[in-house]
Design a protein around this motif. Structure first.
Motif, PDB file in Angstrom:
ATOM      1  N   UNK A   1       0.835  -1.205   0.000  1.00 27.22           N
ATOM      2  CA  UNK A   1       0.000   0.000   0.000  1.00 27.22           C
ATOM      3  C   UNK A   1       0.870   1.256   0.000  1.00 27.22           C
ATOM      4  N   UNK A   2       1.949   1.234   0.779  1.00 21.59           N
ATOM      5  CA  UNK A   2       2.866   2.381   0.791  1.00 21.59           C
ATOM      6  C   UNK A   2       3.520   2.569  -0.575  1.00 21.59           C
ATOM      7  N   UNK A   3       3.922   1.466  -1.191  1.00 20.77           N
ATOM      8  CA  UNK A   3       4.536   1.553  -2.523  1.00 20.77           C
ATOM      9  C   UNK A   3       3.558   2.096  -3.555  1.00 20.77           C
ATOM     10  N   UNK A   4       2.304   1.676  -3.466  1.00 24.76           N
ATOM     11  CA  UNK A   4       1.295   2.183  -4.404  1.00 24.76           C
ATOM     12  C   UNK A   4       1.148   3.685  -4.257  1.00 24.76           C
TER      13      UNK A   4
ATOM     14  N   UNK B   1       2.212  11.503 -10.521  1.00 23.48           N
ATOM     15  CA  UNK B   1       1.638  12.853 -10.544  1.00 23.48           C
ATOM     16  C   UNK B   1       2.732  13.909 -10.681  1.00 23.48           C
ATOM     17  N   UNK B   2       3.838  13.719  -9.970  1.00 23.82           N
ATOM     18  CA  UNK B   2       4.961  14.658 -10.083  1.00 23.82           C
ATOM     19  C   UNK B   2       5.505  14.693 -11.501  1.00 23.82           C
ATOM     20  N   UNK B   3       5.639  13.526 -12.126  1.00 24.34           N
ATOM     21  CA  UNK B   3       6.136  13.475 -13.504  1.00 24.34           C
ATOM     22  C   UNK B   3       5.174  14.168 -14.468  1.00 24.34           C
TER      23      UNK B   3
ATOM     24  N   UNK C   1       3.458   5.784  -3.174  1.00 22.34           N
ATOM     25  CA  UNK C   1       4.677   6.396  -3.708  1.00 22.34           C
ATOM     26  C   UNK C   1       4.633   6.433  -5.233  1.00 22.34           C
ATOM     27  N   UNK C   2       4.238   5.326  -5.843  1.00 22.19           N
ATOM     28  CA  UNK C   2       4.169   5.265  -7.311  1.00 22.19           C
ATOM     29  C   UNK C   2       3.162   6.282  -7.835  1.00 22.19           C
TER      30      UNK C   2
END
Length: 64
Positions: free
Chosen positions: A34-37, A45-47, A39-40
Motif C-alpha cells: 500500500x505504501x509503494x502504491x 503525478x509529479x512526472x 509512492x508510485x
C-alpha cells in the motif's frame, strides 16, 4: 522425528505460532505494498506536473 515426540498441545501451540507469524508477515507485506502504491502514484503525478511545466516553458520560448 520431532512430531512423534510432541503431544497434541505442543503441536497445536507450534502450529498456531507458525500461522500467527506467517499472517503477521503477510500483513506487513500488504502494508508495504500500500505504501509503494502511494509512492508510485505520487511519482506519477509529479512526472505529469513536470512534463506539463516543461511543455509550457518550451511553448513560451518558441512563441517569443
Amino acid at each position: 522425528m520431532q512430531l512423534l515426540l510432541m503431544n497434541l498441545d505442543e503441536f497445536e501451540t507450534q502450529y498456531r505460532t507458525a500461522i500467527e507469524n506467517n499472517l503477521n508477515q503477510l500483513q506487513t507485506a500488504v502494508l508495504l505494498i500500500a505504501q509503494l502504491e502511494t509512492i508510485v502514484t505520487n511519482v506519477g503525478q509529479d512526472l505529469q506536473n513536470l512534463t506539463l511545466t516543461f511543455e509550457e516553458y518550451v511553448d513560451s520560448q518558441r512563441n517569443k
